[in-house]
Design a protein around this motif. Structure first.
Motif, PDB file in Angstrom:
ATOM      1  N   GLU A  46       0.836  -1.202   0.000  1.00 46.41           N
ATOM      2  CA  GLU A  46       0.000   0.000   0.000  1.00 46.41           C
ATOM      3  C   GLU A  46       0.870   1.251   0.000  1.00 46.41           C
ATOM      4  O   GLU A  46       1.870   1.325   0.703  1.00 46.41           O
ATOM      5  CB  GLU A  46      -0.870  -0.034   1.270  1.00 46.41           C
ATOM      6  N   GLY A  47       0.475   2.229  -0.783  1.00 38.57           N
ATOM      7  CA  GLY A  47       1.188   3.498  -0.813  1.00 38.57           C
ATOM      8  C   GLY A  47       1.982   3.682  -2.084  1.00 38.57           C
ATOM      9  O   GLY A  47       1.920   2.884  -3.016  1.00 38.57           O
ATOM     10  N   SER A  48       2.736   4.766  -2.114  1.00 38.16           N
ATOM     11  CA  SER A  48       3.555   5.102  -3.275  1.00 38.16           C
ATOM     12  C   SER A  48       4.797   4.229  -3.316  1.00 38.16           C
ATOM     13  O   SER A  48       5.371   3.898  -2.281  1.00 38.16           O
ATOM     14  CB  SER A  48       3.987   6.569  -3.208  1.00 38.16           C
ATOM     15  N   CYS A  49       5.212   3.894  -4.512  1.00 38.63           N
ATOM     16  CA  CYS A  49       6.435   3.127  -4.696  1.00 38.63           C
ATOM     17  C   CYS A  49       7.620   4.033  -4.352  1.00 38.63           C
ATOM     18  O   CYS A  49       7.807   5.080  -4.962  1.00 38.63           O
ATOM     19  CB  CYS A  49       6.538   2.642  -6.138  1.00 38.63           C
ATOM     20  N   CYS A  50       8.374   3.643  -3.342  1.00 41.06           N
ATOM     21  CA  CYS A  50       9.511   4.436  -2.903  1.00 41.06           C
ATOM     22  C   CYS A  50      10.756   3.569  -2.826  1.00 41.06           C
ATOM     23  O   CYS A  50      10.695   2.429  -2.373  1.00 41.06           O
ATOM     24  CB  CYS A  50       9.238   5.045  -1.528  1.00 41.06           C
ATOM     25  N   GLY A  51      11.857   4.104  -3.261  1.00 36.05           N
ATOM     26  CA  GLY A  51      13.144   3.426  -3.128  1.00 36.05           C
ATOM     27  C   GLY A  51      13.882   3.991  -1.930  1.00 36.05           C
ATOM     28  O   GLY A  51      13.630   5.118  -1.508  1.00 36.05           O
ATOM     29  N   VAL A  78       8.847  -4.648   0.391  1.00 32.42           N
ATOM     30  CA  VAL A  78       7.583  -4.057  -0.028  1.00 32.42           C
ATOM     31  C   VAL A  78       7.878  -2.716  -0.704  1.00 32.42           C
ATOM     32  O   VAL A  78       8.784  -2.002  -0.281  1.00 32.42           O
ATOM     33  CB  VAL A  78       6.589  -3.895   1.158  1.00 32.42           C
ATOM     34  N   GLN A  79       7.121  -2.381  -1.759  1.00 41.49           N
ATOM     35  CA  GLN A  79       7.356  -1.123  -2.463  1.00 41.49           C
ATOM     36  C   GLN A  79       6.624   0.051  -1.824  1.00 41.49           C
ATOM     37  O   GLN A  79       7.121   1.162  -1.811  1.00 41.49           O
ATOM     38  CB  GLN A  79       6.910  -1.245  -3.919  1.00 41.49           C
ATOM     39  N   GLY A  80       5.428  -0.194  -1.298  1.00 38.42           N
ATOM     40  CA  GLY A  80       4.585   0.891  -0.798  1.00 38.42           C
ATOM     41  C   GLY A  80       5.061   1.487   0.509  1.00 38.42           C
ATOM     42  O   GLY A  80       5.310   0.782   1.482  1.00 38.42           O
ATOM     43  N   ASN A  81       5.152   2.827   0.537  1.00 35.90           N
ATOM     44  CA  ASN A  81       5.639   3.494   1.735  1.00 35.90           C
ATOM     45  C   ASN A  81       4.640   3.432   2.894  1.00 35.90           C
ATOM     46  O   ASN A  81       5.035   3.390   4.051  1.00 35.90           O
ATOM     47  CB  ASN A  81       6.020   4.942   1.428  1.00 35.90           C
ATOM     48  N   ILE A  82       3.348   3.400   2.615  1.00 39.38           N
ATOM     49  CA  ILE A  82       2.360   3.325   3.692  1.00 39.38           C
ATOM     50  C   ILE A  82       2.443   1.970   4.385  1.00 39.38           C
ATOM     51  O   ILE A  82       2.418   1.887   5.621  1.00 39.38           O
ATOM     52  CB  ILE A  82       0.938   3.612   3.170  1.00 39.38           C
ATOM     53  N   GLY A 108      12.558   7.247   2.213  1.00 36.54           N
ATOM     54  CA  GLY A 108      13.264   7.138   0.942  1.00 36.54           C
ATOM     55  C   GLY A 108      12.827   8.187  -0.053  1.00 36.54           C
ATOM     56  O   GLY A 108      12.508   9.312   0.312  1.00 36.54           O
ATOM     57  N   TRP A 109      12.784   7.820  -1.325  1.00 32.63           N
ATOM     58  CA  TRP A 109      12.399   8.746  -2.387  1.00 32.63           C
ATOM     59  C   TRP A 109      11.298   8.102  -3.227  1.00 32.63           C
ATOM     60  O   TRP A 109      11.229   6.896  -3.368  1.00 32.63           O
ATOM     61  CB  TRP A 109      13.588   9.125  -3.249  1.00 32.63           C
ATOM     62  N   MET A 110      10.470   8.940  -3.810  1.00 28.54           N
ATOM     63  CA  MET A 110       9.392   8.444  -4.643  1.00 28.54           C
ATOM     64  C   MET A 110       9.960   7.972  -5.971  1.00 28.54           C
ATOM     65  O   MET A 110      10.755   8.649  -6.597  1.00 28.54           O
ATOM     66  CB  MET A 110       8.343   9.524  -4.859  1.00 28.54           C
ATOM     67  N   ASP A 111       9.543   6.769  -6.364  1.00 26.12           N
ATOM     68  CA  ASP A 111      10.050   6.184  -7.593  1.00 26.12           C
ATOM     69  C   ASP A 111       9.040   6.356  -8.714  1.00 26.12           C
ATOM     70  O   ASP A 111       7.917   6.044  -8.616  1.00 26.12           O
ATOM     71  CB  ASP A 111      10.332   4.689  -7.346  1.00 26.12           C
TER      72      ASP A 111
END
Length: 111
Positions: A46-51, A78-82, A108-111
């Motif tokens: 869940e959430g935005s993909c962040c690296g 997991v990719q989602g920041n939430i 991290g940063w938004m991918d």
């Protein structure tokens, strides 16, 4: 640990390379706990993909004058920041109990 001045003039304890090496087993246990917490919460992405998500501590390298925050536990499961944020609470409590009191979640940063 080395006491260094923050940008606001207050002092902070920063980890040095040998400190992080001594804590490697604690960080490995923290990552396993984080994955377990995420799975127990349904393993939802869940959430935005962040690296670069993870748990960070203040760090000062050899020969450096200023500290920076470095990830000591990565969140590569997991990719989602939430989802990562929702499952990190017990991990931060575990690290604090193990003496890593300045650990914090890094989005991290938004991918």
């Amino acid at each position: 640990m080395k006491e260094v001045k923050q940008y606001n003039g207050e002092m902070i304890q920063a980890y040095q390379p040998e400190d992080l090496a001594k804590l490697s087993s604690v960080f490995a246990a923290a990552k396993a706990l984080w994955v377990q917490q995420w799975i127990e919460q349904g393993a939802v992405d869940e959430g935005s993909c962040c690296g670069g998500k993870g748990i960070s501590v203040p760090f000062i390298g050899k020969g450096k004058r200023n500290y920076e925050y470095v990830n000591v536990v990565s969140c590569d499961f997991v990719q989602g920041n939430i989802a990562a944020y929702k499952s990190v609470g017990e991990v931060l409590a575990f690290l604090k109990k193990e003496g890593v009191v300045d650990a914090s979640y890094n989005d991290g940063w938004m991918d």
